[in-house]
Design a protein around this motif. Structure first.
Motif, PDB file in Angstrom:
ATOM      1  N   PRO A   1       0.831  -1.204   0.000  1.00 64.36           N
ATOM      2  CA  PRO A   1       0.000   0.000   0.000  1.00 64.36           C
ATOM      3  C   PRO A   1       0.863   1.251   0.000  1.00 64.36           C
ATOM      4  O   PRO A   1       1.969   1.267   0.556  1.00 64.36           O
ATOM      5  N   VAL A   2       0.368   2.316  -0.623  1.00 63.49           N
ATOM      6  CA  VAL A   2       1.154   3.538  -0.751  1.00 63.49           C
ATOM      7  C   VAL A   2       0.300   4.745  -0.370  1.00 63.49           C
ATOM      8  O   VAL A   2      -0.880   4.830  -0.710  1.00 63.49           O
ATOM      9  N   PHE A   3       0.922   5.653   0.353  1.00 67.61           N
ATOM     10  CA  PHE A   3       0.307   6.930   0.696  1.00 67.61           C
ATOM     11  C   PHE A   3       1.021   8.013  -0.093  1.00 67.61           C
ATOM     12  O   PHE A   3       2.252   8.091  -0.090  1.00 67.61           O
ATOM     13  N   LEU A   4       0.263   8.842  -0.784  1.00 63.99           N
ATOM     14  CA  LEU A   4       0.800   9.930  -1.594  1.00 63.99           C
ATOM     15  C   LEU A   4       0.395  11.252  -0.975  1.00 63.99           C
ATOM     16  O   LEU A   4      -0.769  11.439  -0.612  1.00 63.99           O
ATOM     17  N   SER A   5       1.345  12.170  -0.871  1.00 65.73           N
ATOM     18  CA  SER A   5       1.034  13.499  -0.350  1.00 65.73           C
ATOM     19  C   SER A   5       1.755  14.549  -1.170  1.00 65.73           C
ATOM     20  O   SER A   5       2.959  14.431  -1.438  1.00 65.73           O
ATOM     21  N   SER A   6       1.020  15.571  -1.559  1.00 65.36           N
ATOM     22  CA  SER A   6       1.671  16.716  -2.187  1.00 65.36           C
ATOM     23  C   SER A   6       2.464  17.463  -1.123  1.00 65.36           C
ATOM     24  O   SER A   6       2.320  17.219   0.083  1.00 65.36           O
ATOM     25  N   LEU A   7       3.302  18.374  -1.563  1.00 67.62           N
ATOM     26  CA  LEU A   7       4.023  19.234  -0.632  1.00 67.62           C
ATOM     27  C   LEU A   7       3.437  20.635  -0.648  1.00 67.62           C
ATOM     28  O   LEU A   7       4.005  21.554  -0.076  1.00 67.62           O
ATOM     29  N   GLY A   8       2.318  20.765  -1.330  1.00 63.89           N
ATOM     30  CA  GLY A   8       1.663  22.066  -1.428  1.00 63.89           C
ATOM     31  C   GLY A   8       0.384  21.961  -2.218  1.00 63.89           C
ATOM     32  O   GLY A   8      -0.652  21.588  -1.705  1.00 63.89           O
ATOM     33  N   GLY A   9       0.470  22.230  -3.518  1.00 62.36           N
ATOM     34  CA  GLY A   9      -0.717  22.203  -4.363  1.00 62.36           C
ATOM     35  C   GLY A   9      -1.132  20.790  -4.720  1.00 62.36           C
ATOM     36  O   GLY A   9      -0.467  19.814  -4.383  1.00 62.36           O
ATOM     37  N   PRO A  10      -2.246  20.639  -5.437  1.00 60.82           N
ATOM     38  CA  PRO A  10      -2.754  19.321  -5.807  1.00 60.82           C
ATOM     39  C   PRO A  10      -1.934  18.676  -6.923  1.00 60.82           C
ATOM     40  O   PRO A  10      -1.202  19.344  -7.651  1.00 60.82           O
ATOM     41  N   PHE A  11      -2.075  17.365  -7.031  1.00 66.70           N
ATOM     42  CA  PHE A  11      -1.468  16.615  -8.128  1.00 66.70           C
ATOM     43  C   PHE A  11      -2.570  15.853  -8.849  1.00 66.70           C
ATOM     44  O   PHE A  11      -3.680  15.681  -8.338  1.00 66.70           O
ATOM     45  N   GLY A  12      -2.262  15.407 -10.064  1.00 65.44           N
ATOM     46  CA  GLY A  12      -3.236  14.672 -10.854  1.00 65.44           C
ATOM     47  C   GLY A  12      -3.147  13.183 -10.580  1.00 65.44           C
ATOM     48  O   GLY A  12      -2.056  12.605 -10.578  1.00 65.44           O
TER      49      GLY A  12
END
Length: 258
Positions: A40-51
């Motif tokens: 399993p993977v958790f994704l987080s931006s460092l600011g604005g949104p990602f696609g």
């Protein structure tokens, strides 16, 4: 505060931090074509949104996502940095990453929402000395998430994952794993795929990929890392890396910080 802010204007090198049960990457990405992971993977931006696009679904802009093992997904960052945090199933199940999101909603088998860890991920990325304190930060992150988890995984599947991780280079056979877990081989294969999200063979491939990445992060060349992890050659490693991450290995593994 775990460490000081970054200083200087030199480009920030990709950050990788691997231990027995966790993998963290923070760095800039462009487009990662459809791919799937063995954990399993958790994704987080460092600011604005990602696609983010999940198989069968539309593109969506999000700040964070939790994607179970085996779920096909595609990313578009346009050169922005992204934090990518994997937790091996013997450490935590996909549900144990869910508390790292806020205002989460289900989408094509994954969770999307807002990130509760942007300040930490930015600090890890921007502090050029963060490898010195990254382990403590990840310990705290997992300790925060675990009591709030939706559910864990079946302990027999977790035992199988731990045995695969501890196995020698020759590996451990499915019948041996089944005996260890008190199951028939067919029942173990079914339970493993149901609980982990990928078949045993796919999880073995994921573990081998993690081993190669660890070798490169430790200073090995791509060729040395491929052989050390059991790939036939660098081309085989490069092919599997692109299949696993949706982009060339050079994009995230060249010039990593040490």
């Amino acid at each position: 505060m775990y460490g000081p802010a970054a200083t200087g204007d030199a480009p920030l090198a990709p950050l990788w931090r691997l231990d027995a049960g966790r993998t963290l990457f923070i760095g800039t990405l462009d487009h990662n074509a459809f791919h799937q992971h063995g954990a399993p993977v958790f994704l987080s931006s460092l600011g604005g949104p990602f696609g983010l696009r999940l198989e069968g679904g539309p593109w969506r802009a999000c700040e964070a996502a939790m994607i179970p093992a085996g779920r096909l997904h595609e990313l578009h960052l346009g050169g922005d940095p992204l934090a990518v945090f994997y937790v091996e199933p013997d450490v935590a199940g996909a549900g144990e990453l869910a508390p790292l999101l806020r205002d989460a909603e289900e989408a094509e088998g994954a969770l999307v929402g807002r990130s509760s860890v942007i300040p930490l991920m930015r600090q890890l990325y921007e502090d050029r000395a963060s490898l010195a304190w990254a382990e403590d930060a990840l310990d705290d992150l997992v300790a925060y998430a675990r009591p709030r988890a939706r559910r864990g995984i079946d302990p027999r599947a977790s035992r199988a994952v731990a045995a695969l991780a501890a196995a020698s280079e020759e590996g451990v056979s499915v019948p041996e794993l089944a005996r260890l877990c008190g199951l028939s081989p067919s029942r173990l294969q079914h339970l493993f795929a149901s609980e982990i999200g990928v078949p045993i063979r796919r999880y073995r491939a994921w573990s081998r990929m993690r081993g190669a990445i660890a070798e490169i992060v430790g200073g090995a060349s791509f060729t040395q890392a491929a052989h050390a992890a059991g790939f036939a050659d660098q081309a085989h490693f490069a092919h599997d890396f692109r299949r696993t991450f949706g982009a060339a290995a050079s994009r995230s593994l060249r010039g990593v910080r040490r």
